[in-house]
Design an enzyme around this catalytic site. Sequence first.
Site, short mmCIF file in Angstrom:
data_model
loop_
_atom_site.label_atom_id
_atom_site.label_comp_id
_atom_site.label_asym_id
_atom_site.label_seq_id
_atom_site.Cartn_x
_atom_site.Cartn_y
_atom_site.Cartn_z
CE1 TYR A 142 5.55 -2.38 5.12
CE2 TYR A 142 5.67 -1.28 7.24
CZ TYR A 142 6.26 -1.66 6.06
OH TYR A 142 7.57 -1.32 5.81
CD GLU A 165 11.34 3.15 4.52
OE1 GLU A 165 11.20 4.24 5.10
OE2 GLU A 165 10.86 2.10 4.96
CD1 TRP A 167 5.27 2.49 6.91
CD2 TRP A 167 6.48 3.45 5.30
NE1 TRP A 167 5.44 1.58 5.91
CE2 TRP A 167 6.17 2.14 4.90
CE3 TRP A 167 7.23 4.24 4.43
CZ2 TRP A 167 6.59 1.59 3.68
CZ3 TRP A 167 7.64 3.70 3.22
CH2 TRP A 167 7.32 2.40 2.85
#
Length: 187
Positions: free
Chosen positions: A16, A38, A46
Amino acid sequence: MQRCPWCEGFELYRHYHDTEWGVPLRDDLALFELINLEGAQAGLSWSTVLKKRETYRIAFDHFDPEKIARYDERKVAELLANPGIVRNRLKVAATIGNARAYLALQASGQSFSHFVWRFVGGQPLQHQRRSMGEVPARTAESDAMSLALKKAGFKFVGSTICYAFMQASGMVNDHLVGCHRHAPLAQ
């Protein structure tokens, strides 16, 4: 190869970081997905949401705002029973409300991309951070974005969430100077 230290730990995180995080994203639907993910991350890491991202895409009809805006209580119950997403009623409701706010923006003639990118003048802000300690949790730009999104009807868009969104979508280049991704994204 040197990377930002936050992404070390497992391969999905590194991938990522190396391929998505900080790359300027201007596609309306991709930005809509990201702002909702988010928001889902609020209070979590995350990595938790990243691991669930594919399930989120399936559960939320690939973040099609027209479909999401029509979700009813039956669909909400289905989502809250899905262990592949963060099963928080407020976050699910926020995604539905965000779809409606997104559609209202479109109906007023605004693209979501233009709406959010205006907070950085349409171009990525290039930072020269050398350590994670120099990276803020929020900025004046994320404060302004948060207020504007809330005024437009979006939820789970506090300033800290907006700054993480700005980092992820490439509105700011917060790769550390020593990271192999900093220089290519600075061009």
